[in-house]
Every structure is written in C-alpha cells, then in structure tokens.
Write an enzyme that holds these catalytic residues in place. Sequence first.
Site, PDB file in Angstrom:
ATOM      1  N   GLU A  51      40.600 -28.455  27.189  1.00  0.00           N
ATOM      2  CA  GLU A  51      41.511 -27.299  26.581  1.00  0.00           C
ATOM      3  C   GLU A  51      40.745 -26.403  25.522  1.00  0.00           C
ATOM      4  O   GLU A  51      39.904 -26.806  24.912  1.00  0.00           O
ATOM      5  CB  GLU A  51      42.674 -27.930  25.778  1.00  0.00           C
ATOM      6  CG  GLU A  51      43.690 -28.702  26.777  1.00  0.00           C
ATOM      7  CD  GLU A  51      44.750 -29.564  25.848  1.00  0.00           C
ATOM      8  OE1 GLU A  51      45.071 -28.671  24.769  1.00  0.00           O
ATOM      9  OE2 GLU A  51      45.478 -30.439  26.321  1.00  0.00           O
TER      10      GLU A  51
HETATM   11  C1  BGC Z   1      47.733 -30.565  23.557  1.00  0.00           C
HETATM   12  C2  BGC Z   1      48.629 -29.753  24.234  1.00  0.00           C
HETATM   13  C3  BGC Z   1      49.166 -28.566  23.584  1.00  0.00           C
HETATM   14  C4  BGC Z   1      47.940 -27.695  22.877  1.00  0.00           C
HETATM   15  C5  BGC Z   1      48.580 -26.392  22.448  1.00  0.00           C
HETATM   16  C6  BGC Z   1      46.942 -29.654  22.593  1.00  0.00           C
HETATM   17  O1  BGC Z   1      47.106 -30.336  21.410  1.00  0.00           O
HETATM   18  O2  BGC Z   1      47.223 -31.118  24.225  1.00  0.00           O
HETATM   19  O3  BGC Z   1      49.873 -30.414  25.040  1.00  0.00           O
HETATM   20  O4  BGC Z   1      50.227 -27.759  24.305  1.00  0.00           O
HETATM   21  O5  BGC Z   1      47.285 -28.230  22.242  1.00  0.00           O
HETATM   22  O6  BGC Z   1      49.162 -26.568  20.938  1.00  0.00           O
END
Ligand code: BGC
Length: 408
Positions: A325
């Site tokens: 992410e």
């Molecule tokens: C999480 C996501 C979340 C993203 C943005 C991460 O902490 O895994 O589920 O939407 O951050 O806040």
Amino acid sequence: MAVPAHRPQTPDGFDWPAGFLFGASTSPHQVEGNNVSSDWWVREHSENPGPIPITEPSGDAVDHFHRWPEDMDLLRDLGFNAYRFGIEWARIEPEPGNISRAMLEHYRGMIRGAVERGLTPVVTLHHFTSPYWFDARGGWLAPDAADVFANYATVAAEILGEGVEYVATINEPNMITLVNGLMAPDGDTPDVPTMAALVPHQPSTDALIRAHKAAVKAVKAVHPHLKLGWTIANQVFQAEPGAEAEAEAYAWPRENVFLDASRDDDWVGVQSYSRTRLGKDGPIPHAEDTPRTLVGLEYYPPALGEAVRQTAAAVGPDVAILVTENGIAADDDTQRIAYTAGALEGLAAASADGIDVRAYLHWSALDNYEWGSYHFTFGLIHVDRTTFVRTPKPSAYWLGSIARELKS
Ligand code: BGC
C-alpha cells in the site's frame, strides 16, 4: 485521455527488477459491499459503534463483489500486471465451522480471473474485518484465536494453489493492536484519541503474532511453495537529534516488534503514507503550515523510500519486500500524481541501492469505504455509488503507463 508527462526521476540506468509487480490494492470490506456477517457491519449498524467514528455504513460499497471482472479488466487495460485483493473470512465462514463452498468458489474465480488477465494476484486473508462471531467470542484475545484463524487459513489454502505466489495473513497487525488498545477495558484510553495518543495493547500484539505464525504454518502445510508474509503499517518514525533512544522505545511496540516477527517469513508488506517525527516526549505535532492530505496526514512523498529502507534494516536481507500500500487521500488528482511520482522516486532509489523490492501496489485501485466514510478518496478509479459506473482518473492512466513500460 492524455497521460500527464510527469515521470518519476529514477537513478541513472535504473530499471525495475525483472518480474516486478506493478498494480493496485483493495480490501474486501472496503469495496465488495454487504459484508453482512462481519464484525464491521455489526458495528456500522450498532447504536454504540465504539471509538472509531462511523459517519456512514458501508452498504453496497462499490459492488466489487459482483463487478470484479470489470474492475480487473480495467486494471489490465490500464497497464498493470498485479492486483492485491483480499478474501473475506466472514463470507467464507459466516457461522463457526459453517464453510460456504459458494464463497470459496467465488474467490477461486477471482484468483483465476486475475491470472487470466495477466494480473498476478497478491491475496490477503484478513484485512481488518472478522466474522461477527469471532469478535463476539473475544476476537484475537480468545485463548484459541490462533487455532481458529489457522483453521480458516487451512480452508482458504484450498483456493490458493493456482497462480498465487504471495499471500498475506493479516493486514496491519500494528494498527489492530492500537485499535484494541483503544477498546480494551483495561486500556489507557485518551478521551479524544489521536494516532499519537494510542497505546499498543500488548496482549493483542502477542496474540496477533501467534495467529500469524499459526496461519503461515497452516498454509505452508498445504502449499509449501507459497510465499507467506503479512503487511505492516510503516509510519517512518524519525527521531529528532538527541531523541534516538526514546524514538526506538516508541517504535518498538508500534512497528518493530511486528517486523521482528517477520524475520522468518518469505516477504513483508510495506504500507506507507506519511512520516511521524519523534521528540523526547513522543510525536511532534504538525506545525500550522504543514501541508496535509485529506485525512490530515503530512504530505510527504519521500516516506515510501524511507519506509522501505527502515523495513529492510529491520527484517534483514533474506525477507523480500512488497509495497502493498502507498497512496494519498486527495480530491485533487494532480496531487495524487505528484505524490506518487515522489514516492516512486524514493522506491526506485532504494531498489537501486540493492534492497529486494518486488512490488508496488498502489492504495487504492478504487475509491472505497475508508473505515467509516466514503469521503476520503484514495482511488485511481472513481466510482459513482448510485450507478456503479467506473471512471479511471488521470492518475490511473498515468500510473498505468509507467507500469506498462515494464512490460514493453
Ligand atoms: C489500510 C487500508 C486503509 C488505508 C488508508 C491502511 O491502513 O490497510 O484499509 O484504507 O490504510 O487509510
């Protein structure tokens, strides 16, 4: 749609490593809709939802449950070669021991669908939501939680055999322990919780590490070749001069204890959005004029490169790194492009320095349910929540064109 000219500045002669995965991420509850057997759904409809503000329920979300083929078509057509998504425990085991064959087949279809489109699936087993009954029997703190989770992992393993290489057990256990600290009856709960004021809940941390290790063992027993890891929120703790010891003590229960637990894994996921500067007394509040994102985090694109370097130092050279992410909540899509270009520059530099980075998976593929609200938009693709029409933003074409360069 014209692709903006801005290209991340990469080190001279730099090329992404062979087989690099370039794509985007989602989680089931945030995009699927009607996750009615989950603890989050219960919370969203409770009169007493707890300390996390819920301004609206998730409802249909963006109906990815039914529209995943269209979404995967889009990701492929944009130029990506990977997609991180989750399978939802609350659907697969809606009541204890009641395994839904239909839901397993649903997720098997998604995995096959990704592979058929040339999107390497990176599959998460648990992304913040549990079945309501797991929560009701004590969640991660129930004495047998690790066994119950491992049992689900064994069931899930049935569908992970074809075309999957990377599996994440639990998403951001370090955020779960902070939230549990907030909810624990014996927790040291501030009246107005802020990230900085949250205190990790040690029993939850221990339980999550046990559950992770049990799930890794369970999946490996079925598929020894699969690469297992988990994904850790990296807040890029930066010590002010003179506060190094305090910063280390602050970072350990919030991050490093989880990275340390990854040292035996095949890979670890880096999830990076911003940084946290630490003084002797903990996090330093933002100055008035600090540039912020829509969710109030400091706008700080170099965080990603720094997060990857910190993670590599903590887990050692034998654990591969996947960025699972990285992204920004922004109404202004040009800000998303600028942020992501900056983040990729830092990532490329870390890779050029020899860190084994294998993936960049942007958060998020789609605008989605940001844990209590649809207001905070992280998506590359806009979704009209009444008609469910998908519209890729300029950032989607831009990032896709960078991913496409890998393939050509
Ligand atoms: C999480 C996501 C979340 C993203 C943005 C991460 O902490 O895994 O589920 O939407 O951050 O806040």
